[in-house]
Design an enzyme around this catalytic site. Structure first.
Site, PDB file in Angstrom:
ATOM      1  N   CYS A  89      46.259  36.346  23.668  1.00  0.00           N
ATOM      2  CA  CYS A  89      47.318  37.114  24.348  1.00  0.00           C
ATOM      3  C   CYS A  89      48.658  36.385  24.329  1.00  0.00           C
ATOM      4  O   CYS A  89      49.659  36.940  24.806  1.00  0.00           O
ATOM      5  CB  CYS A  89      46.943  37.373  25.807  1.00  0.00           C
ATOM      6  SG  CYS A  89      45.373  38.185  26.028  1.00  0.00           S
ATOM      7  N   HIS A 107      46.435  39.603  32.751  1.00  0.00           N
ATOM      8  CA  HIS A 107      45.774  40.555  31.847  1.00  0.00           C
ATOM      9  C   HIS A 107      44.343  40.726  32.333  1.00  0.00           C
ATOM     10  O   HIS A 107      43.619  39.739  32.453  1.00  0.00           O
ATOM     11  CB  HIS A 107      45.800  40.022  30.412  1.00  0.00           C
ATOM     12  CG  HIS A 107      44.964  40.807  29.459  1.00  0.00           C
ATOM     13  ND1 HIS A 107      44.978  42.189  29.411  1.00  0.00           N
ATOM     14  CD2 HIS A 107      44.052  40.412  28.515  1.00  0.00           C
ATOM     15  CE1 HIS A 107      44.148  42.607  28.483  1.00  0.00           C
ATOM     16  NE2 HIS A 107      43.559  41.550  27.930  1.00  0.00           N
ATOM     17  N   GLU A 130      50.572  55.783  49.835  1.00  0.00           N
ATOM     18  CA  GLU A 130      51.203  54.651  50.536  1.00  0.00           C
ATOM     19  C   GLU A 130      51.274  53.376  49.679  1.00  0.00           C
ATOM     20  O   GLU A 130      52.282  52.669  49.657  1.00  0.00           O
ATOM     21  CB  GLU A 130      50.445  54.381  51.848  1.00  0.00           C
ATOM     22  CG  GLU A 130      50.984  53.245  52.690  1.00  0.00           C
ATOM     23  CD  GLU A 130      52.364  53.512  53.311  1.00  0.00           C
ATOM     24  OE1 GLU A 130      52.865  54.649  53.213  1.00  0.00           O
ATOM     25  OE2 GLU A 130      52.932  52.555  53.876  1.00  0.00           O
ATOM     26  N   HIS A 192      40.852  49.161  26.736  1.00  0.00           N
ATOM     27  CA  HIS A 192      40.932  47.701  26.734  1.00  0.00           C
ATOM     28  C   HIS A 192      41.190  47.145  28.148  1.00  0.00           C
ATOM     29  O   HIS A 192      40.330  46.473  28.694  1.00  0.00           O
ATOM     30  CB  HIS A 192      42.017  47.264  25.731  1.00  0.00           C
ATOM     31  CG  HIS A 192      42.222  45.795  25.610  1.00  0.00           C
ATOM     32  ND1 HIS A 192      42.828  45.210  24.518  1.00  0.00           N
ATOM     33  CD2 HIS A 192      41.939  44.767  26.451  1.00  0.00           C
ATOM     34  CE1 HIS A 192      42.876  43.907  24.680  1.00  0.00           C
ATOM     35  NE2 HIS A 192      42.342  43.613  25.842  1.00  0.00           N
TER      36      HIS A 192
HETATM   37  C1  LIG Z   1      36.102  39.789  25.164  1.00  0.00           C
HETATM   38  S1  LIG Z   1      37.227  39.359  23.926  1.00  0.00           S
HETATM   39  C2  LIG Z   1      38.770  39.754  24.623  1.00  0.00           C
HETATM   40  C3  LIG Z   1      39.957  39.295  23.832  1.00  0.00           C
HETATM   41  O1  LIG Z   1      39.994  39.901  22.597  1.00  0.00           O
HETATM   42  C4  LIG Z   1      41.223  39.593  24.584  1.00  0.00           C
HETATM   43  O2  LIG Z   1      41.403  40.974  24.747  1.00  0.00           O
HETATM   44  C5  LIG Z   1      41.273  38.950  25.925  1.00  0.00           C
HETATM   45  O3  LIG Z   1      41.453  39.587  26.912  1.00  0.00           O
HETATM   46  C6  LIG Z   1      41.149  37.494  26.074  1.00  0.00           C
HETATM   47  O4  LIG Z   1      41.522  36.802  24.936  1.00  0.00           O
HETATM   48  P1  LIG Z   1      41.485  35.212  24.931  1.00  0.00           P
HETATM   49  O5  LIG Z   1      41.902  34.822  23.553  1.00  0.00           O
HETATM   50  O6  LIG Z   1      40.082  34.788  25.267  1.00  0.00           O
HETATM   51  O7  LIG Z   1      42.443  34.772  26.013  1.00  0.00           O
HETATM   52 ZN   LIG Z   2      42.005  41.653  26.630  1.00  0.00          ZN
END
Ligand SMILES: CSC[C@@H](O)[C@@H](O)C(=O)COP(=O)(O)O
Ligand SMILES: [Zn+2]
Length: 242
Positions: A89, A107, A130, A192
């Protein structure tokens, strides 16, 4: 202690390296960061360094030693544990720091975000609840210069973008939402999860919790046939129509 290790070792529980580990543990038990998914990045308010988790690790078991530290200007790593890669990320977190002046980004793989992304189209909307008042409107009070929160009578709008095979491929759509939704503090990624940011980690945490509550509520309303963005009193009509 080496200068690199000094970046992540502190007795202060609010130091970014400690806070990322503590919050990831809490988020794991909320089902937001399980199976290595999800994560948190924090910008140190004192140094402006970006603190990032390693990729593919059990986020609730991380320790400060596992963390990456990035220089905000050069985007070079000031600390990079040899046994890990930085979170997938990272480019998205950096985009939020650079374009949204974020102080932290959360995230999650919240199932509420995923279900909302299956129910709704390009936008998640919910009105007249609210808890909306915990979310910033994106506007600033001209006198106090403080951010103005959404009102009970407002509609919260969060863009939904399509998921891609790899996290870094989300970057173009993320940038597009910064233009199309300049006031948003969150982006849902279909099938996702969600990215939520704020000026500080405390604010980002509040926004994430409030949005997750609203997404959960929206799913319940949808199941009852009530559109989450319907006007006050309109729910009667939808309930009666069942
Ligand atoms: C279960 S794999 C999830 C990843 O592809 C990604 O979407 C995530 O949220 C975390 O990525 P990461 O590289 O472990 O920090
Ligand atoms: Zn993710």
């Amino acid at each position: 202690m080496s200068s690199e290790d000094a970046l992540i070792h502190s007795d202060d529980p609010r130091h970014p390296a400690n806070l990322i580990c503590t919050l990831c543990k809490q988020f794991f038990y909320n089902n937001w960061c399980t199976g290595t998914g999800g994560g948190i990045s924090i910008k140190d308010p004192k140094t402006s360094h970006y603190y990032l988790a390693p990729s593919g690790v059990q986020k609730e078991q991380m320790t400060p030693d596992d963390l990456f530290v990035m220089d905000a200007q050069s985007l070079g790593y000031l600390r990079a544990p040899k046994s890990y890669k930085p979170s997938a990320c990272t480019p998205l977190f950096v985009a939020c720091y650079q374009k949204k002046d974020a102080g932290a980004i959360i995230h999650t793989h919240s199932q509420n975000a995923v279900v909302c992304s299956l129910i709704f189209g390009d936008e998640f909307r919910i009105a007249n609840i609210e808890q909306i008042k915990a979310i910033p409107s994106g506007k600033v009070d001209p006198v106090t210069k403080k951010p103005i929160a959404l009102s009970f009578f407002d509609t919260l709008r969060i863009p939904i973008i399509e998921n891609m095979a790899h996290e870094d491929e989300l970057i173009d759509d993320l940038h597009k939402t910064f233009i199309d939704y300049p006031d948003t503090c969150a982006v849902i990624v279909r099938r996702h999860g969600i990215f939520v940011w704020g000026p500080t980690i405390d604010k980002a945490k509040i926004f994430n919790e409030a949005i997750d509550y609203l997404m959960e509520l929206a799913i319940k309303m949808h199941k009852l046939g009530i559109p989450p963005d319907c006007g006050i009193g309109e729910e009667k009509k939808h309930l009666a129509g069942q």
